[in-house]
Design an enzyme around this catalytic site. Structure first.
Site, PDB file in Angstrom:
ATOM      1  N   GLU A  87       7.468  -4.497   1.901  1.00  0.00           N
ATOM      2  CA  GLU A  87       6.173  -4.810   2.531  1.00  0.00           C
ATOM      3  C   GLU A  87       5.997  -6.318   2.712  1.00  0.00           C
ATOM      4  OE1 GLU A  87       3.037  -3.231   3.583  1.00  0.00           O
ATOM      5  OE2 GLU A  87       4.566  -1.745   3.992  1.00  0.00           O
ATOM      6  N   ALA A 102       2.013  -1.483 -10.969  1.00  0.00           N
ATOM      7  CA  ALA A 102       1.289  -2.111  -9.855  1.00  0.00           C
ATOM      8  C   ALA A 102       0.217  -1.160  -9.337  1.00  0.00           C
ATOM      9  CB  ALA A 102       2.254  -2.421  -8.699  1.00  0.00           C
ATOM     10  N   SER A 130       8.915  -5.836  -2.923  1.00  0.00           N
ATOM     11  CA  SER A 130       8.774  -4.800  -1.904  1.00  0.00           C
ATOM     12  C   SER A 130       9.108  -5.289  -0.503  1.00  0.00           C
ATOM     13  CB  SER A 130       7.321  -4.300  -1.913  1.00  0.00           C
ATOM     14  OG  SER A 130       7.056  -3.528  -0.773  1.00  0.00           O
ATOM     15  N   LYS A 167       2.350  -8.880  -3.940  1.00  0.00           N
ATOM     16  CA  LYS A 167       3.778  -8.726  -4.251  1.00  0.00           C
ATOM     17  C   LYS A 167       4.540 -10.025  -3.975  1.00  0.00           C
ATOM     18  CE  LYS A 167       4.629  -4.601  -5.875  1.00  0.00           C
ATOM     19  NZ  LYS A 167       5.181  -4.415  -7.220  1.00  0.00           N
ATOM     20  N   TYR A 201      -1.900  -5.951  -0.705  1.00  0.00           N
ATOM     21  CA  TYR A 201      -0.786  -5.518  -1.570  1.00  0.00           C
ATOM     22  C   TYR A 201       0.432  -6.413  -1.346  1.00  0.00           C
ATOM     23  CZ  TYR A 201       3.297  -2.751  -2.972  1.00  0.00           C
ATOM     24  OH  TYR A 201       4.499  -2.334  -3.518  1.00  0.00           O
TER      25      TYR A 201
END
Ligand code: NAP
Ligand code: G4F
Length: 329
Positions: free
Chosen positions: A134, A87, A132, A160, A156
């Site tokens: 996140e 990634a 993730s 994801k 990001y």
């Protein structure tokens, strides 16, 4: 001999996972990107597995941007397990290169999942997607679990999220054994130097050695759930050894501010970070994730996985490693 393919083998997690799978007797294949300078420091110590009669480690040029190379590789190798760790993994950088991040971190997962189907290995292969914490972003519940709604706060995290839902979708659409590991921050002495923990531990070591005076940071009030990467790759492997594919959170269920990490890291070398840390607003993000804390109860119950290392031990082992690296060999 079971065969595994790792995308992102040159990264922090890829290197620990390669080590783990080689220890378990796997034949390990890794996809590496061509770059103008050799970029394999994290897997250099595995070179013995790349040569000789007992060769069990192969590196193949490829890229998550290149579908045909992925289909060809999967067809040739017929791996039993695929770990998609590659990634563009830096959140701050994703605001600067959102399109590239979406292409590699998001569409890249579509390319490899589609390569699984096109190469005809979908019935036997087991697939791991590196999702993730996140994705929880502006958190909708505390602590976060597998059922907490997502609220991504960066290109990001959006990418994801796409990869995560593609993994679920391919599992449901094609009956693929596909798992998504929703991993909270995990660090190590092999962590990329531009992530906050490693930036801090390198600086603590260098300041102690008289090689650096100041450390520039952005927002040090955000809270993260930091675990040890070496332990998290064991959780990835366990997900693919279950009878049924599923999604799991891996975390420590502890959260700490960056200030607390600074206390431990600088304290380890007898320094007070307040004397060295300076604020740089260029390191702030257009949108921040203020708080992450994960509940790993499902992984504990179903995988028998639990973290052994918490923030204090982690920060200390990272500082010790960065100090050792500065000593003459
Ligand atoms: P990392 O150290 O940044 O490693 C990323 C890897 O991806 C590197 O091997 C990199 O290759 C490779 N890569 C990047 N772009 C690529 C492309 N276009 N084609 C093929 N390979 C490419 O990341 P990490 O910390 O090991 O994390 C592993 C995965 O878990 C990532 O997907 C990350 O987003 C995710 N994740 C990480 C954490 C964490 O806290 N570490 C938490 C949750 C999820 P080069 O070496 O050539 O750059
Ligand atoms: O270390 P960071 O860059 O990690 P972040 O953004 O949490 O992302 C990492 O963990 C995710 C899992 O939740 C992964 F998916 C992702 O791939 C990556 O591995 O930043 C942590 C915190 C942020 O709040 C950031 O604003 O530290 C703050 N920070 C303050 N100063 C800084 C800095 N971050 C970085 N990278 N550099 C600084 O100078």
């Amino acid at each position: 001999m079971r065969k595994a393919l790792i995308t992102g083998i040159t990264g922090q997690d890829g290197s620990y996972l390669a080590e783990l799978l080689l220890e378990k007797g796997y034949e390990v294949h890794g996809i590496v990107r061509r770059s103008s300078s050799i970029n394999r420091a994290r897997i250099d110590h595995l070179q013995a597995f790349e040569h000789g009669e007992n060769k069990r480690l192969w590196l193949h040029y490829g890229d998550l941007a290149d579908s045909v190379s992925l289909v060809k590789l999967l067809y040739q190798l017929q791996p039993d397990e695929i770990y998609n760790l590659a990634a563009q993994s830096h959140v701050r950088v994703s605001f600067d290169i959102p399109e590239y991040t979406a292409d590699i971190t998001g569409v890249g997962a579509a390319r490899i999942l589609e390569a699984v189907i096109e190469s005809g290995i979908g019935k036997k292969v087991r697939y791991y997607q590196a999702s993730s914490s996140e994705m929880f972003g502006k958190v909708q519940a505390v602590p976060q679990t597998e059922t907490t709604p997502f609220y991504p706060r960066s290109p990001y995290a959006c990418a994801k999220l796409m990869a995560h839902w593609l993994t679920v979708n391919y599992r449901e659409s094609y009956n693929l054994f596909a798992c998504s590991g929703i991993l909270f921050n995990h660090e190590s002495p092999r962590r990329g130097e531009s992530f906050v923990t490693r930036k801090i531990t390198i600086a603590a070591a260098r300041i102690k050695a008289g090689l650096q005076k100041d450390l520039f940071l952005g927002n040090i009030d955000s809270k993260r759930d930091w675990g040890y990467a070496k332990e998290y790759v064991e959780g990835m492997w366990r997900m693919l050894q279950q009878d049924e594919p599923d999604d799991y959170v891996l975390a420590t269920n502890e959260t700490h501010t960056i200030r607390e990490f600074l206390d431990v890291a600088f304290g380890r070398v007898g320094l007070d970070w307040h004397d060295h840390v300076k604020f740089d607003d260029r390191l702030l993000r257009p949108a921040e994730v203020d708080l992450l804390i994960g509940d790993y109860a499902k992984a504990q119950a179903k995988l028998g996985w639990e973290p052994a290392t918490r923030m204090k031990g982690l920060a200390e082992l990272m500082v010790d490693a960065d100090c050792a690296a500065l000593r003459p060999q």
